[in-house]
Enzyme design. Structure first.
Site, PDB file in Angstrom:
ATOM      1  N   ASP A  38       1.101  -1.035   0.090  1.00  0.00           N
ATOM      2  CA  ASP A  38      -0.031   0.075  -0.187  1.00  0.00           C
ATOM      3  C   ASP A  38       1.087   1.237  -0.096  1.00  0.00           C
ATOM      4  O   ASP A  38       2.068   1.017   0.068  1.00  0.00           O
ATOM      5  CB  ASP A  38      -0.797  -0.058   1.316  1.00  0.00           C
ATOM      6  CG  ASP A  38      -2.294   0.674   0.876  1.00  0.00           C
ATOM      7  OD1 ASP A  38      -2.203   1.925   0.532  1.00  0.00           O
ATOM      8  OD2 ASP A  38      -3.481   0.102   1.251  1.00  0.00           O
ATOM      9  N   ASP A  64       3.370   2.497  -4.196  1.00  0.00           N
ATOM     10  CA  ASP A  64       2.329   3.428  -4.734  1.00  0.00           C
ATOM     11  C   ASP A  64       2.347   2.865  -6.330  1.00  0.00           C
ATOM     12  O   ASP A  64       3.174   3.013  -7.018  1.00  0.00           O
ATOM     13  CB  ASP A  64       2.928   4.844  -5.011  1.00  0.00           C
ATOM     14  CG  ASP A  64       2.256   5.629  -5.692  1.00  0.00           C
ATOM     15  OD1 ASP A  64       1.222   5.532  -6.390  1.00  0.00           O
ATOM     16  OD2 ASP A  64       2.680   7.141  -5.544  1.00  0.00           O
ATOM     17  N   VAL A  65       0.981   2.345  -6.527  1.00  0.00           N
ATOM     18  CA  VAL A  65       0.725   1.740  -7.831  1.00  0.00           C
ATOM     19  C   VAL A  65       0.793   2.531  -9.120  1.00  0.00           C
ATOM     20  O   VAL A  65       1.110   2.113 -10.186  1.00  0.00           O
ATOM     21  CB  VAL A  65      -0.591   1.135  -7.748  1.00  0.00           C
ATOM     22  CG1 VAL A  65      -0.710  -0.133  -6.908  1.00  0.00           C
ATOM     23  CG2 VAL A  65      -1.719   1.941  -7.693  1.00  0.00           C
ATOM     24  N   TYR A 157     -13.914   7.633 -12.156  1.00  0.00           N
ATOM     25  CA  TYR A 157     -13.875   6.475 -11.749  1.00  0.00           C
ATOM     26  C   TYR A 157     -14.651   5.223 -12.545  1.00  0.00           C
ATOM     27  O   TYR A 157     -14.137   4.331 -12.796  1.00  0.00           O
ATOM     28  CB  TYR A 157     -14.732   6.334 -10.333  1.00  0.00           C
ATOM     29  CG  TYR A 157     -14.873   5.143  -9.462  1.00  0.00           C
ATOM     30  CD1 TYR A 157     -13.521   4.775  -8.824  1.00  0.00           C
ATOM     31  CD2 TYR A 157     -15.782   4.400  -9.482  1.00  0.00           C
ATOM     32  CE1 TYR A 157     -13.732   3.565  -7.974  1.00  0.00           C
ATOM     33  CE2 TYR A 157     -15.793   3.275  -8.548  1.00  0.00           C
ATOM     34  CZ  TYR A 157     -14.843   2.780  -7.877  1.00  0.00           C
ATOM     35  OH  TYR A 157     -14.951   1.596  -7.171  1.00  0.00           O
ATOM     36  N   LYS A 161     -12.739   2.018 -14.013  1.00  0.00           N
ATOM     37  CA  LYS A 161     -13.352   0.875 -13.960  1.00  0.00           C
ATOM     38  C   LYS A 161     -13.771   0.135 -15.047  1.00  0.00           C
ATOM     39  O   LYS A 161     -13.635  -1.284 -15.358  1.00  0.00           O
ATOM     40  CB  LYS A 161     -14.468   0.927 -12.853  1.00  0.00           C
ATOM     41  CG  LYS A 161     -13.983   1.315 -11.420  1.00  0.00           C
ATOM     42  CD  LYS A 161     -12.827   0.391 -10.889  1.00  0.00           C
ATOM     43  CE  LYS A 161     -12.541   0.315  -9.410  1.00  0.00           C
ATOM     44  NZ  LYS A 161     -11.322  -0.502  -9.082  1.00  0.00           N
ATOM     45  N   THR A 192     -17.355  -0.561   4.064  1.00  0.00           N
ATOM     46  CA  THR A 192     -16.057  -0.635   4.675  1.00  0.00           C
ATOM     47  C   THR A 192     -15.821   0.748   5.545  1.00  0.00           C
ATOM     48  O   THR A 192     -16.733   1.489   5.732  1.00  0.00           O
ATOM     49  CB  THR A 192     -15.156  -0.379   3.509  1.00  0.00           C
ATOM     50  OG1 THR A 192     -15.355   1.171   2.682  1.00  0.00           O
ATOM     51  CG2 THR A 192     -15.072  -1.103   2.274  1.00  0.00           C
TER      52      THR A 192
HETATM   53  P1  NAP Z   1     -10.075   1.803   0.530  1.00  0.00           P
HETATM   54  O1  NAP Z   1     -10.739   1.550   2.009  1.00  0.00           O
HETATM   55  O2  NAP Z   1      -9.953   3.259   0.137  1.00  0.00           O
HETATM   56  O3  NAP Z   1      -8.915   0.830   0.239  1.00  0.00           O
HETATM   57  C1  NAP Z   1      -8.049   1.407  -1.050  1.00  0.00           C
HETATM   58  C2  NAP Z   1      -6.648   1.386  -0.406  1.00  0.00           C
HETATM   59  O4  NAP Z   1      -5.862   1.570  -1.851  1.00  0.00           O
HETATM   60  C3  NAP Z   1      -6.363   2.320   0.510  1.00  0.00           C
HETATM   61  O5  NAP Z   1      -5.440   1.698   1.610  1.00  0.00           O
HETATM   62  C4  NAP Z   1      -5.644   3.266  -0.174  1.00  0.00           C
HETATM   63  O6  NAP Z   1      -4.683   4.019   0.717  1.00  0.00           O
HETATM   64  C5  NAP Z   1      -4.889   2.703  -1.184  1.00  0.00           C
HETATM   65  N1  NAP Z   1      -4.246   3.584  -2.237  1.00  0.00           N
HETATM   66  C6  NAP Z   1      -4.460   4.500  -2.621  1.00  0.00           C
HETATM   67  N2  NAP Z   1      -3.768   5.275  -3.656  1.00  0.00           N
HETATM   68  C7  NAP Z   1      -2.952   4.127  -3.697  1.00  0.00           C
HETATM   69  C8  NAP Z   1      -1.851   4.114  -4.680  1.00  0.00           C
HETATM   70  N3  NAP Z   1      -1.546   5.058  -5.514  1.00  0.00           N
HETATM   71  N4  NAP Z   1      -1.111   3.096  -4.514  1.00  0.00           N
HETATM   72  C9  NAP Z   1      -1.405   2.006  -3.768  1.00  0.00           C
HETATM   73  N5  NAP Z   1      -2.467   2.148  -3.003  1.00  0.00           N
HETATM   74  C10 NAP Z   1      -3.289   3.196  -2.977  1.00  0.00           C
HETATM   75  O7  NAP Z   1     -11.056   1.081  -0.525  1.00  0.00           O
HETATM   76  P2  NAP Z   1     -12.025  -0.077  -0.478  1.00  0.00           P
HETATM   77  O8  NAP Z   1     -13.398   0.228  -0.587  1.00  0.00           O
HETATM   78  O9  NAP Z   1     -11.438  -1.206   0.129  1.00  0.00           O
HETATM   79  O10 NAP Z   1     -11.702  -0.581  -2.068  1.00  0.00           O
HETATM   80  C11 NAP Z   1     -10.759  -1.371  -2.732  1.00  0.00           C
HETATM   81  C12 NAP Z   1     -10.951  -1.754  -4.069  1.00  0.00           C
HETATM   82  O11 NAP Z   1     -12.348  -2.145  -4.152  1.00  0.00           O
HETATM   83  C13 NAP Z   1     -10.915  -0.268  -5.045  1.00  0.00           C
HETATM   84  O12 NAP Z   1     -10.521  -0.610  -6.104  1.00  0.00           O
HETATM   85  C14 NAP Z   1     -12.320  -0.020  -5.066  1.00  0.00           C
HETATM   86  O13 NAP Z   1     -12.753   1.091  -6.170  1.00  0.00           O
HETATM   87  C15 NAP Z   1     -13.135  -1.221  -5.414  1.00  0.00           C
HETATM   88  N6  NAP Z   1     -14.468  -1.258  -4.939  1.00  0.00           N
HETATM   89  C16 NAP Z   1     -15.093  -0.835  -3.783  1.00  0.00           C
HETATM   90  C17 NAP Z   1     -16.299  -0.836  -3.382  1.00  0.00           C
HETATM   91  C18 NAP Z   1     -16.799  -0.470  -2.181  1.00  0.00           C
HETATM   92  O14 NAP Z   1     -18.016  -0.331  -1.905  1.00  0.00           O
HETATM   93  N7  NAP Z   1     -15.964  -0.192  -1.119  1.00  0.00           N
HETATM   94  C19 NAP Z   1     -17.238  -1.165  -4.567  1.00  0.00           C
HETATM   95  C20 NAP Z   1     -16.643  -1.345  -5.760  1.00  0.00           C
HETATM   96  C21 NAP Z   1     -15.216  -1.461  -6.129  1.00  0.00           C
HETATM   97  P3  NAP Z   1      -5.264   5.531   1.429  1.00  0.00           P
HETATM   98  O15 NAP Z   1      -6.137   5.024   2.380  1.00  0.00           O
HETATM   99  O16 NAP Z   1      -3.958   5.851   1.998  1.00  0.00           O
HETATM  100  O17 NAP Z   1      -5.529   6.301   0.181  1.00  0.00           O
END
Ligand code: NAP
Length: 252
Positions: A38, A64-65, A157, A161, A192
């Site tokens: 991360d 950092d991706v 977004y 996606k 989350t």
């Molecule tokens: P999250 O809790 O915000 O987790 C995303 C993680 O990615 C965070 O730890 C974030 O770090 C990290 N991140 C941000 N920028 C980055 C970078 N440049 N390099 C590496 N890591 C980075 O979100 P989540 O809900 O678990 O989502 C995970 C995935 O599922 C995402 O792709 C999201 O689009 C997808 N998704 C989520 C949902 C939902 O309802 N939650 C629905 C559909 C899809 P920081 O917190 O420090 O920014």
């Protein structure tokens, strides 16, 4: 019964967030050696230590991706120290509350850099290592918003996606005969820590639940289970596919 990821090294991005954290815990419980990555290396190490204390095998590394040099360095380090990579989960993603009119070049570049470019760079750098390691699986986390227009917001977004969905199919065909499977997972509205904070008590939360045929938000563990299926040999004839974990949202 043999654990489902025994002998596998699995690298997960965005692994300290809501869904990523659930994935690394699930993978560690199935005997994978997990590479927790991360943006915050300290937090990655903390999660890796927690997994190790619970009897798993894990290392934590900052990644950092959006940064190609960082990908090269992490993939090299993991390949050397852990002997290869079998599973990559491109989970990191970010969203901004824009629409087609309010999107700016800045928000567009920012969202696409993490959510689209990051997935491509992950496949580009880890894919060949997976092939050399004897084959394996790449799971790209897209979204229901990679397939449908949702609420007409979060414009960049959706763009990113949707691209993840198609990059997945293209890469799956590229590696089809070479032992690297590539699939996408499409979560619906998942509870989350971030979504709880953002949406609690708002009309958006009611709309999310109201638009989900099963009438509730999804759990991070339910997404992790789908990712685990695609990461494991149980999905050995599955590539280029999209798996929805959305309580029926896209079935309408
Ligand atoms: P999250 O809790 O915000 O987790 C995303 C993680 O990615 C965070 O730890 C974030 O770090 C990290 N991140 C941000 N920028 C980055 C970078 N440049 N390099 C590496 N890591 C980075 O979100 P989540 O809900 O678990 O989502 C995970 C995935 O599922 C995402 O792709 C999201 O689009 C997808 N998704 C989520 C949902 C939902 O309802 N939650 C629905 C559909 C899809 P920081 O917190 O420090 O920014």
């Amino acid at each position: 019964m043999k654990a489902r990821l025994s002998g596998r090294v699995a690298l997960v991005t965005g692994a300290t967030g809501g869904i990523g954290d659930a994935v690394v815990r699930r993978f560690a419980a199935e005997d994978a050696t997990v590479v927790v990555t991360d943006v915050d290396p300290g937090r990655c190490q903390e999660v890796a230590e927690e997994l190790t204390k619970a009897g798993g095998r894990a290392v934590g590394l900052g990644l950092d991706v959006t940064d190609e040099r960082a990908w090269e360095s992490v993939v090299n380090e993991v390949g050397t120290s852990l002997g290869g990579i079998s599973v990559l989960v491109n989970n990191a993603g970010i969203a901004r509350m824009t629409d087609v009119e309010t999107e700016t070049l800045e928000t567009w570049e920012e969202v696409l850099a993490v959510t689209q470019r990051g997935v491509w760079l992950g496949m580009k750098h880890a894919g060949p290592v997976i092939e050399r390691s004897g084959g394996g699986s790449i799971v790209n986390v897209s979204s229901i918003f990679g397939t449908v227009g949702g609420f007409g917001g979060q414009f960049s977004y959706h763009a990113a996606k949707g691209a993840v969905r198609l990059m997945t199919k293209n890469a799956a065909l590229h590696w089809a005969t070479r032992g690297v499977r590539v699939n996408s997972v499409h979560p619906g509205f998942i509870e989350t820590p971030l979504s709880r904070k953002l949406w609690r008590g708002t009309s958006r939360l009611d709309a999310m639940i109201g638009n989900t045929p099963m009438g509730r938000l999804g759990r991070t563990g339910e997404v992790a289970d789908a990712v685990l299926f695609l990461a494991s040999d149980e999905s050995s004839f599955v590539t280029g596919s999209e798996l929805y974990v959305d309580g029926g949202y896209t079935a309408r």
